[in-house]
Design an enzyme around this catalytic site. Structure first.
Site, PDB file in Angstrom:
ATOM      1  N   TYR A 137      43.733  35.841  34.751  1.00  0.00           N
ATOM      2  CA  TYR A 137      42.929  34.627  34.851  1.00  0.00           C
ATOM      3  C   TYR A 137      42.236  34.596  36.200  1.00  0.00           C
ATOM      4  O   TYR A 137      42.793  35.042  37.205  1.00  0.00           O
ATOM      5  CB  TYR A 137      43.805  33.377  34.748  1.00  0.00           C
ATOM      6  CG  TYR A 137      44.236  33.024  33.355  1.00  0.00           C
ATOM      7  CD1 TYR A 137      43.481  32.169  32.568  1.00  0.00           C
ATOM      8  CD2 TYR A 137      45.411  33.530  32.820  1.00  0.00           C
ATOM      9  CE1 TYR A 137      43.876  31.821  31.286  1.00  0.00           C
ATOM     10  CE2 TYR A 137      45.814  33.196  31.544  1.00  0.00           C
ATOM     11  CZ  TYR A 137      45.051  32.336  30.779  1.00  0.00           C
ATOM     12  OH  TYR A 137      45.452  32.008  29.520  1.00  0.00           O
ATOM     13  N   TYR A 176      49.473  38.742  28.989  1.00  0.00           N
ATOM     14  CA  TYR A 176      49.804  38.702  30.420  1.00  0.00           C
ATOM     15  C   TYR A 176      51.253  38.314  30.649  1.00  0.00           C
ATOM     16  O   TYR A 176      51.848  37.618  29.847  1.00  0.00           O
ATOM     17  CB  TYR A 176      48.852  37.788  31.186  1.00  0.00           C
ATOM     18  CG  TYR A 176      48.832  36.335  30.782  1.00  0.00           C
ATOM     19  CD1 TYR A 176      49.770  35.422  31.278  1.00  0.00           C
ATOM     20  CD2 TYR A 176      47.853  35.852  29.926  1.00  0.00           C
ATOM     21  CE1 TYR A 176      49.733  34.083  30.920  1.00  0.00           C
ATOM     22  CE2 TYR A 176      47.807  34.517  29.558  1.00  0.00           C
ATOM     23  CZ  TYR A 176      48.751  33.637  30.067  1.00  0.00           C
ATOM     24  OH  TYR A 176      48.706  32.319  29.712  1.00  0.00           O
ATOM     25  N   HIS A 189      45.673  35.260  23.950  1.00  0.00           N
ATOM     26  CA  HIS A 189      45.273  33.973  23.369  1.00  0.00           C
ATOM     27  C   HIS A 189      44.074  33.403  24.100  1.00  0.00           C
ATOM     28  O   HIS A 189      43.811  33.735  25.254  1.00  0.00           O
ATOM     29  CB  HIS A 189      46.430  32.970  23.429  1.00  0.00           C
ATOM     30  CG  HIS A 189      46.898  32.714  24.825  1.00  0.00           C
ATOM     31  ND1 HIS A 189      47.818  33.524  25.454  1.00  0.00           N
ATOM     32  CD2 HIS A 189      46.534  31.784  25.744  1.00  0.00           C
ATOM     33  CE1 HIS A 189      48.010  33.090  26.691  1.00  0.00           C
ATOM     34  NE2 HIS A 189      47.240  32.049  26.902  1.00  0.00           N
ATOM     35  N   HIS A 191      42.658  29.560  25.039  1.00  0.00           N
ATOM     36  CA  HIS A 191      42.966  28.128  25.033  1.00  0.00           C
ATOM     37  C   HIS A 191      41.770  27.360  24.467  1.00  0.00           C
ATOM     38  O   HIS A 191      40.622  27.640  24.844  1.00  0.00           O
ATOM     39  CB  HIS A 191      43.239  27.631  26.447  1.00  0.00           C
ATOM     40  CG  HIS A 191      44.467  28.236  27.066  1.00  0.00           C
ATOM     41  ND1 HIS A 191      45.702  27.647  26.990  1.00  0.00           N
ATOM     42  CD2 HIS A 191      44.648  29.395  27.750  1.00  0.00           C
ATOM     43  CE1 HIS A 191      46.598  28.404  27.623  1.00  0.00           C
ATOM     44  NE2 HIS A 191      45.984  29.480  28.088  1.00  0.00           N
TER      45      HIS A 191
HETATM   46 FE   LIG Z   1      47.040  31.179  28.876  1.00  0.00          FE
END
Ligand SMILES: [Fe+2]
Lengths: 271, 186
Positions: A137, A176, A189, A191
């Site tokens: 991220y 992750y 995934h 979000h």
């Molecule tokens: Fe996540």
């Protein structure tokens, strides 16, 4: 009450006990079995359970009382209004937000937002955010030592059309690691945050990809305790959506929940 | 008119996870109105966990009627201008668990209690939680409110904001524990 000092969120990310995957998987199995027994005994249990200690950070953060059932009133029967004014068309393409092309599998994610009666949720906001193809991220608190991609931020927005349809172009996220337990990994995934036709229908969820070997191991995915409900969060590969020489396609339809009061078109109090 | 049976299974909710900030942030998201606009009030509080510790990775959303009780129908909650009241705001908690909105006091129909609809999301919270934040004035309307009047006094107190000497609103949200906020299902 004791005063608690402010604490940076990243200090809270690691569960103190660092259980093994085997222990966490056993806890998930036992929790699901308990929930099935309670349902068989006549209890009504919501699709996502709040009290799910295998997800360690939920232990002190879930409500312990049953939610209070109430008739929605006034603002609760409406949703904030969104339109193209709020979101630029380019925000739905996560692969064109930088000077170069992001690395990874280019993917089209498209679906329809409807209510429980199948009526389209038109002109409403869908927000997504995700890791890059390496499972990292851009969030400053993500400390996973996988590479950042200078050409990928991983956040997008779209407004549903008259049929409730939305489309994003993105990069397939990688799985992750996280610190819920030893060697914990989240299945890949995206979000999703969705506004329905009423504020009561507000939904934040996660979309997964078919066949992920991490599904059974993940306490967050398994806070949804019924298999068919978990299946509804897995995008469906759609070859008709796949774009030749360009991108794979996945369909992810979203159903926002009732309540019955939202079946009626509310009187517009604002006009 | 009867409501027909629902034909589709709702998509279940999931936690927002730890890394939502860059995904759902937008400019002036907690400023439903300009902080210096006439009639602006500060609605602020702390999100607390079951041990009484602040929750630094949560966010709160509010949707409130305008001061005259009308439900805002204007677009533009994500592209604020200085004159459109959309009623919607979003606020992240700080490292000490505090959230802040600048907004207007919501109105209500005569005899009804005024409230903000509110939703809380957090890492560690498996699904979003709905609640209400009532204005503390108009004791008769609060006493007659269908939700509040069905609650024990301690529960009711978790839904009613406190008015500060400066005219602002203070309201904590307790996810768990002794004074756990009353959360709603519809
Ligand atoms: Fe996540």
């Amino acid at each position: 009450m004791t005063a608690h000092a402010a604490v940076a969120p990243e200090k809270l990310l690691a569960a103190p006990d660092q259980a093994s995957q085997r222990e966490i998987s056993a806890e998930i199995g036992e929790l699901h079995a308990q929930l099935r027994r309670r349902e068989q005994a006549g209890e009504s249990i919501r699709p996502t359970v709040f009290d799910f200690p295998a997800y360690r950070s939920s232990i002190l953060r879930h409500p312990t009382k049953n939610l209070r059932l109430v008739d929605p009133e006034t603002v609760e029967l409406f949703s904030p209004a969104f339109g193209q004014r709020d979101v630029a068309a380019i925000e739905s393409d996560l692969t064109v937000q930088h000077a170069g092309q992001p690395l990874g599998e280019r993917t089209i994610v498209s679906g329809r937002v409807t209510d429980s009666w199948g009526r389209p949720v038109a002109n409403q906001l869908v927000e997504i955010w995700q890791a890059n193809s390496a499972g990292r991220y851009i969030h400053q608190r993500d400390q996973h030592p996988a590479p950042l991609d200078p050409n990928f931020t991983g956040a997008g927005r779209a407004i549903t059309d008259e049929a409730g349809e939305y489309t994003f172009v993105t990069i397939k996220p990688g799985p992750y690691p996280w610190k819920n337990h030893a060697n914990a990994w989240r299945p890949a995934h995206i979000h999703f945050s969705v506004f329905g036709s009423s504020f009561t229908q507000r939904l934040v969820t996660q979309m997964y990809f078919p066949g992920d070997p991490l599904f059974a191991l993940d306490p967050i995915f398994n806070t949804i305790w019924r298999p068919q409900d978990r299946d509804s969060l897995i995008g469906v590969y759609d070859h008709d959506l796949t774009s030749p020489e360009w991108a794979t396609g996945y369909r992810f339809d979203i159903v926002v929940d009732g309540p019955d009061a939202t079946w009626f078109e509310p009187e517009n109090e604002g006009e | 008119m009867a409501v027909p049976d629902r034909t589709l299974r709702p998509t279940p909710g999931q936690t927002v996870g730890p890394f939502f900030a860059y995904g759902v942030e937008y400019d002036r998201m907690h400023q439903v109105v300009d902080p210096y606009a006439p009639g602006a009030v500060l609605l602020a509080g702390t999100v607390l966990d079951g041990a009484g510790a602040p929750v630094p990775d949560a966010f709160v959303e509010i949707f409130g009627a305008d001061t005259d009780g009308r439900v805002p129908r204007a677009r533009g909650a994500f592209r604020r201008d200085d004159h459109t009241f959309t009623g919607f705001g979003r606020a992240f908690t700080t490292d000490d668990g505090r959230f802040e909105f600048f907004t207007r006091n919501p109105g209500a129909a005569p005899g009804r209690a005024a409230f903000f609809a509110a939703i809380v999301y957090a890492r560690g919270l498996p699904d979003r939680l709905h609640t209400r934040i009532y204005l503390p004035e108009n004791a008769a309307a609060l006493a007659a409110d269908p939700l509040l009047s069905a609650l024990a006094p301690g529960e009711r107190a978790t839904l009613v904001a406190e008015r500060t000497a400066e005219g602002h609103l203070r309201h904590d949200i307790r996810l768990q524990g002794e004074n756990e906020t009353v959360f709603l299902a519809f």
